[in-house]
Design an enzyme around this catalytic site. Structure first.
Site, PDB file in Angstrom:
ATOM      1  N   HIS A 197      16.186  48.467  32.686  1.00 32.20           N
ATOM      2  CA  HIS A 197      15.287  48.001  31.629  1.00 32.20           C
ATOM      3  C   HIS A 197      15.480  46.521  31.349  1.00 32.20           C
ATOM      4  O   HIS A 197      14.527  45.779  31.148  1.00 32.20           O
ATOM      5  CB  HIS A 197      15.510  48.820  30.353  1.00 32.20           C
ATOM      6  N   GLY A 198      16.739  46.076  31.273  1.00 35.73           N
ATOM      7  CA  GLY A 198      17.035  44.667  31.087  1.00 35.73           C
ATOM      8  C   GLY A 198      17.290  44.237  29.655  1.00 35.73           C
ATOM      9  O   GLY A 198      17.849  43.163  29.424  1.00 35.73           O
ATOM     10  N   ASP A 199      16.894  45.066  28.678  1.00 29.28           N
ATOM     11  CA  ASP A 199      17.121  44.733  27.265  1.00 29.28           C
ATOM     12  C   ASP A 199      17.182  46.035  26.468  1.00 29.28           C
ATOM     13  O   ASP A 199      16.452  46.231  25.496  1.00 29.28           O
ATOM     14  CB  ASP A 199      16.007  43.819  26.748  1.00 29.28           C
ATOM     15  N   PHE A 200      18.085  46.898  26.867  1.00 28.67           N
ATOM     16  CA  PHE A 200      18.085  48.296  26.430  1.00 28.67           C
ATOM     17  C   PHE A 200      19.025  48.526  25.251  1.00 28.67           C
ATOM     18  O   PHE A 200      20.101  47.925  25.182  1.00 28.67           O
ATOM     19  CB  PHE A 200      18.522  49.183  27.612  1.00 28.67           C
ATOM     20  N   ASN A 204      14.530  47.909  21.151  1.00 27.58           N
ATOM     21  CA  ASN A 204      13.532  48.336  22.135  1.00 27.58           C
ATOM     22  C   ASN A 204      13.572  49.831  22.404  1.00 27.58           C
ATOM     23  O   ASN A 204      12.930  50.302  23.345  1.00 27.58           O
ATOM     24  CB  ASN A 204      13.717  47.567  23.446  1.00 27.58           C
TER      25      ASN A 204
END
Length: 304
Positions: A197-200, A204
């Protein structure tokens, strides 16, 4: 940079679009977009406005590829031009509040469900695509390896780092040993190519208090090692309760993963260096001080 638009300007846009003013309310915003939630008919929607439509297009691609009942991603209904400078995105609003806004007892009960969603993300079958690191709105990434993506934090930004050091915005004596340790650790990270995801894990991820009801904002999504997402909860654990509780759970359940500690240290250092770089350029001194202290703390643990 987040658009400098008032709620009234956003409302005027919706009123012109739909012919009358919908019921609306402000909502927690990210770093890049102005956001408004509104009701039209009996449905709830989200309006986002951003200088660049590419993140919205990436959200739409991820919905089309990865959305399921178990991995709920907001449906993107429309992307268009808000003005000559900004793009807009209309999406369905999913129920719930963010993990960041949830109470500690709720977070403690939810950690197994958060972990399950993390597993579902990296177990998602990847469509025909190529590359490592961040992918575009068609699912293609540009780095030839996971290691080359990781090392781009330093080697892809040499001149920018040099400028920050030369202008005394950052202390080269303190940070260069961190950068060297980080580059060394990248060699111990596996060449996995899974959905990340990269920004989990904080603002978010939505919950209704019983389950995970949504995973939002896929503009940072990439292909690589799933522990990259886990490391974010460790890095931000002193800052956010939701991340602290997640990191404690992941520590217990994932500690037998191959090179777990080394991979976590590497990805945490990357998170710190990226955030330091971004906030030094933006002049966010208060957050920058915290980031420097946190990153040095992780580096010292790496060296011990």
């Amino acid at each position: 940079m987040k658009p400098e638009l008032s709620n009234q300007q956003l409302l005027q846009f919706l009123t012109e679009k739909y012919g009358s003013e919908p019921q609306w309310a402000p909502i927690a915003e990210g770093m890049e977009s102005r956001v408004l939630t509104f009701i039209w008919g009996d449905q709830q929607y989200i309006l986002r406005v951003n200088p660049n439509p590419s993140g919205f297009q990436k959200d739409r691609w991820c919905f089309q590829q990865f959305h399921s009942e178990e991995l709920p991603i907001p449906e993107i209904l429309e992307i268009g031009s808000f003005s000559s400078h900004y793009a807009y995105c209309l999406s369905r609003r999913l129920p719930g509040i963010t993990l960041e806004d949830s109470a500690i007892p709720t977070l403690q009960q939810l950690t197994p469900y958060v972990s399950q969603v993390w597993k579902l993300i990296h177990q998602s079958p990847l469509p025909s695509s190529e590359g490592f690191g961040p992918f575009n709105e068609c699912g293609h990434a540009t780095f030839s390896s996971w290691q080359s993506f990781l090392q781009s934090t330093i080697r892809g930004k040499d001149q920018q780092w040099d400028h920050l050091f030369a202008s005394n915005l950052l202390d080269a004596t303190a940070l260069q040993p961190v950068m060297h340790s980080y580059l060394r650790l990248t060699g111990h990270c596996p060449e996995e190519r899974k959905l990340v995801h990269g920004d989990f894990g904080s603002n978010n991820v939505l919950t209704d208090g019983k389950k995970i009801t949504g995973v939002l904002d896929w503009d940072c999504a990439l292909y690589g090692d799933p522990l990259f997402d886990v490391a974010g909860s460790f890095f931000w654990s002193p800052w956010l309760d939701c991340m602290r509780i997640q990191s404690e759970f992941f520590q217990q359940t994932l500690r037998n993963e191959a090179n777990f500690a080394v991979r976590l240290q590497c990805y945490q250092l990357r998170c710190g260096l990226e955030e330091i770089h971004e906030n030094a350029l933006a002049g966010n001194q208060k957050l920058l001080n915290w980031l420097l202290n946190r990153t040095m703390q992780i580096h010292q643990a790496t060296e011990n």
